[in-house]
Write an enzyme that holds these catalytic residues in place. Structure first.
Site, mmCIF file in Angstrom:
data_model
loop_
_atom_site.group_PDB
_atom_site.id
_atom_site.type_symbol
_atom_site.label_atom_id
_atom_site.label_comp_id
_atom_site.label_asym_id
_atom_site.label_seq_id
_atom_site.Cartn_x
_atom_site.Cartn_y
_atom_site.Cartn_z
ATOM 1 N N LYS A 49 0.836 -0.988 -0.060
ATOM 2 C CA LYS A 49 -0.614 -0.161 -0.066
ATOM 3 C C LYS A 49 0.646 1.257 0.140
ATOM 4 O O LYS A 49 0.717 2.384 -0.564
ATOM 5 C CB LYS A 49 -0.801 -0.197 1.566
ATOM 6 C CG LYS A 49 -2.109 -0.831 0.731
ATOM 7 C CD LYS A 49 -3.036 -1.310 2.509
ATOM 8 C CE LYS A 49 -3.634 -2.499 2.080
ATOM 9 N NZ LYS A 49 -4.753 -3.016 3.061
ATOM 10 N N GLN A 93 -5.005 -1.736 9.578
ATOM 11 C CA GLN A 93 -5.286 -3.302 8.237
ATOM 12 C C GLN A 93 -5.250 -4.430 9.267
ATOM 13 O O GLN A 93 -5.381 -4.421 10.353
ATOM 14 C CB GLN A 93 -3.391 -3.416 8.095
ATOM 15 C CG GLN A 93 -3.292 -4.898 7.558
ATOM 16 C CD GLN A 93 -3.657 -4.663 6.527
ATOM 17 O OE1 GLN A 93 -3.614 -3.105 5.913
ATOM 18 N NE2 GLN A 93 -4.381 -5.954 6.016
ATOM 19 N N ASP A 116 -12.003 2.176 3.610
ATOM 20 C CA ASP A 116 -11.895 0.548 3.113
ATOM 21 C C ASP A 116 -13.459 0.467 3.605
ATOM 22 O O ASP A 116 -13.995 -0.719 2.655
ATOM 23 C CB ASP A 116 -11.816 -0.154 4.164
ATOM 24 C CG ASP A 116 -10.171 -0.457 4.548
ATOM 25 O OD1 ASP A 116 -9.537 -1.252 3.212
ATOM 26 O OD2 ASP A 116 -9.415 -0.449 5.238
HETATM 27 N N1 GUN Z 1 -6.567 -7.278 5.336
HETATM 28 C C1 GUN Z 1 -7.114 -7.806 4.127
HETATM 29 N N2 GUN Z 1 -6.896 -7.380 3.559
HETATM 30 C C2 GUN Z 1 -7.398 -6.103 4.014
HETATM 31 C C3 GUN Z 1 -8.183 -5.050 3.319
HETATM 32 O O1 GUN Z 1 -8.636 -4.729 2.444
HETATM 33 N N3 GUN Z 1 -8.425 -3.903 4.419
HETATM 34 C C4 GUN Z 1 -8.498 -4.177 5.903
HETATM 35 N N4 GUN Z 1 -8.510 -2.502 6.588
HETATM 36 N N5 GUN Z 1 -7.426 -4.743 6.220
HETATM 37 C C5 GUN Z 1 -7.024 -6.111 5.050
#
Ligand code: GUN
Length: 290
Positions: A49, A93, A116
């Site tokens: 990211k 996350q 998200d």
């Molecule tokens: N963990 C795995 N995929 C994601 C996601 O799309 N967003 C977040 N916040 N955590 C994750």
């Protein structure tokens, strides 16, 4: 033989447009990424990211907290980021360590910074079709379907999987585009009888080779959301790719399909959040392609 929908290519196009907009935005666009503990998969995701942000000129702020972080400490950080004018988007996350209440943390994020789209306000807005953010994976899938020139209207769309993050919002987005939608899940009986009716089949199960050729109608559009590891530790999807691609009209590969689009959509949501905080309506500056 199916045409391959190249997620890497479409994601690169989306990122190019985002980079242009970020450059001319007039202020720095910022994403805060919070990681708690030492989950290796989470570390890989967070690093990607950060790299994606760099590529399009978004400033990323990483907050790495120790495994034994308390609920109050994490809540305090979320509140601080909610109030930080340099932070347009906040991503915590997941999964979080066991002592933390994930729901309470996600609910504490300002919905206008919720890139998200996990906050109940944003989930509710998706339900009524009045949204600013879409969860990244379903949003990416819709972009891939559009990029292939496939019309959803009137089609039978079958989604396998009913998670809050993928299956449920995916079904809703297909419905918004006038698809006739069926959701299948672990308790569905005669699942292949249903998947065989799909004009558009979205697999979000988390099981390697779950979707076999006999479950797919000739000419179906097959979208593979799976991110599994095979016996050799190689990334693979939910679809038995080669035999299914003999029958499908379009198919997404793994890797190189939905994954890159999910990442691109996070960048798009961050730009949207920056626009929201600048009181710009989504659509004023964002073209149709993203
Ligand atoms: N963990 C795995 N995929 C994601 C996601 O799309 N967003 C977040 N916040 N955590 C994750």
């Amino acid at each position: 033989m199916a045409k391959i929908i190249d997620g890497k290519l479409v994601a690169a196009q989306v990122k190019e447009q985002i980079a242009q907009e970020v450059k001319t935005f007039g202020k720095e666009v910022g994403l805060a990424v919070v990681i708690v503990g030492d989950n290796p998969a989470s570390r890989v995701y967070v690093n990607s990211k950060k790299k994606d942000c760099e590529e399009v000129g978004i400033k990323s702020y990483e907050y790495a907290l120790p495994q034994n972080t308390t609920q109050q400490e994490l809540l305090d950080l979320v509140v601080k980021l909610n109030n930080d004018k340099n932070v347009d988007g906040i991503l915590v996350q997941l999964p979080l360590p066991k002592q933390l209440d994930e729901k309470e943390i996600l609910n504490a994020i300002n919905p206008e910074k919720d890139v998200d789209a996990f906050h109940p306000v944003n989930v509710g807005k998706i339900m009524i079709g009045d949204y600013s953010f879409l969860p990244c994976t379903p949003a990416g899938v819709m972009e891939l379907i559009h990029s292939a020139g496939v019309e959803v209207k009137g089609k039978h769309c079958v989604v396998i999987g009913r998670s809050n993050i993928v299956g449920k919002p995916m079904a809703m987005l297909l419905l918004h585009e006038h698809g006739t939608v069926t959701i299948c899940h672990s308790r569905t009986q005669n699942i292949s009888e249903i998947t065989k009716q799909a004009d558009i089949l979205v697999a979000a199960v988390g099981i390697e080779k779950f979707v076999t050729a006999d479950m797919v109608k000739d000419g179906a559009v097959v979208i593979d959301v799976g991110m599994n590891k095979d016996s050799e530790g190689k990334l693979c999807g939910d679809v038995d790719y080669l035999p299914v691609s003999e029958k499908a009209s379009f198919i997404t590969p793994v890797p190189g399909g939905v994954g890159p689009m999910t990442r691109a959509m996070l960048l798009k949501n961050t730009l949207t959040a920056a626009k929201l905080s600048n009181d710009l309506k989504e659509g004023e500056r964002l073209g149709d392609t993203i």
